[in-house]
Design a protein around this motif. Structure first.
Motif, short mmCIF file in Angstrom:
data_model
loop_
_atom_site.label_atom_id
_atom_site.label_comp_id
_atom_site.label_asym_id
_atom_site.label_seq_id
_atom_site.Cartn_x
_atom_site.Cartn_y
_atom_site.Cartn_z
N UNK A 130 37.41 54.63 -3.69
CA UNK A 130 36.52 55.63 -3.11
C UNK A 130 35.33 54.95 -2.43
N UNK A 131 34.72 53.98 -3.12
CA UNK A 131 33.58 53.27 -2.56
C UNK A 131 33.96 52.55 -1.28
N UNK A 132 35.14 51.94 -1.28
CA UNK A 132 35.61 51.23 -0.09
C UNK A 132 35.80 52.21 1.07
N UNK A 133 36.40 53.37 0.80
CA UNK A 133 36.61 54.36 1.85
C UNK A 133 35.30 54.92 2.37
N UNK A 134 34.34 55.15 1.47
CA UNK A 134 33.03 55.64 1.91
C UNK A 134 32.34 54.61 2.79
N UNK A 135 32.42 53.34 2.44
CA UNK A 135 31.83 52.28 3.27
C UNK A 135 32.52 52.23 4.63
N UNK A 136 33.83 52.38 4.62
CA UNK A 136 34.58 52.37 5.89
C UNK A 136 34.16 53.53 6.77
N UNK A 137 34.01 54.71 6.19
CA UNK A 137 33.62 55.88 6.98
C UNK A 137 32.20 55.76 7.52
N UNK A 138 31.31 55.14 6.78
CA UNK A 138 29.94 54.94 7.24
C UNK A 138 29.89 54.00 8.44
N UNK A 139 30.83 53.07 8.51
CA UNK A 139 30.87 52.10 9.60
C UNK A 139 31.59 52.63 10.83
#
Length: 141
Positions: A130-139
Motif C-alpha cells: 500500500x505504501x509503495x502504491x501511494x508513493x507511486x501515485x504521488x509521483x
C-alpha cells in the motif's frame, strides 16, 4: 516471503517438553510462556506437538493432569522448512486446521511458526505494498 523471513524477525526460540512430561507440566509451561502449543522432543527429535485443544479434549474425556504428553500429543506432526513460502503455510494451516507448525531442517528443530505469525507477516506485506502504491501515485503526473 519465506519461513526464514518470519524466524529472522521473531527468533527461533521454541518451548519444548519431553513426551514423558505430564499434562500438569504442559499446562504450567503454556501459562508461563503465554503460548498455545508445545513441541514434544525426545533425544533432540520432534516426536509430537500438543496444544490447548489437546488438553481440553483430554480433560473432557475424564482423564487427569498426571497423564503424559505421549498419551495426548499429535504424533503425526506436519513440519515445514525455512525455505517454505508463506502462502504455502497459510494454505496448510487452513486446510489442516493447524495453528502451529514446527520448522525442521535436517532433523533439527529450528523454530515454530504460528497462525498469528503468518497473519502478521501478511499484514506487514500488504502495508508495504500500500505504501509503495501511494508513493507511486504521488509521483504520477
Amino acid at each position: 516471503m519465506r519461513v526464514a523471513d518470519i524466524l529472522r524477525k521473531k527468533g527461533s526460540s521454541v518451548v519444548t517438553l519431553p513426551s514423558a512430561a505430564t499434562v500438569a507440566q504442559l499446562v504450567e509451561s503454556l501459562d508461563d510462556h503465554k503460548i498455545g502449543a508445545v513441541v514434544v522432543v525426545d533425544d533432540d527429535r520432534v516426536v509430537g506437538i500438543v496444544s490447548e485443544r489437546d488438553i481440553v479434549h483430554h480433560l473432557r474425556s475424564g482423564r487427569d493432569q498426571s497423564s503424559t504428553l505421549s498419551e495426548i500429543m499429535t504424533a503425526d506432526v506436519h513440519v515445514v522448512t525455512v525455505q517454505d513460502e508463506l502462502d504455502q503455510l497459510a494454505l496448510i494451516m487452513t486446510e489442516r486446521r493447524l495453528r502451529h507448525l514446527p520448522v525442521v531442517e535436517d532433523g533439527v528443530l529450528k523454530g515454530i511458526v504460528s497462525i498469528g505469525d503468518v497473519v502478521k507477516a501478511r499484514l506487514e506485506a500488504l502495508a508495504a505494498e500500500r505504501d509503495h502504491l501511494e508513493d507511486y501515485l504521488r509521483q504520477a503526473p
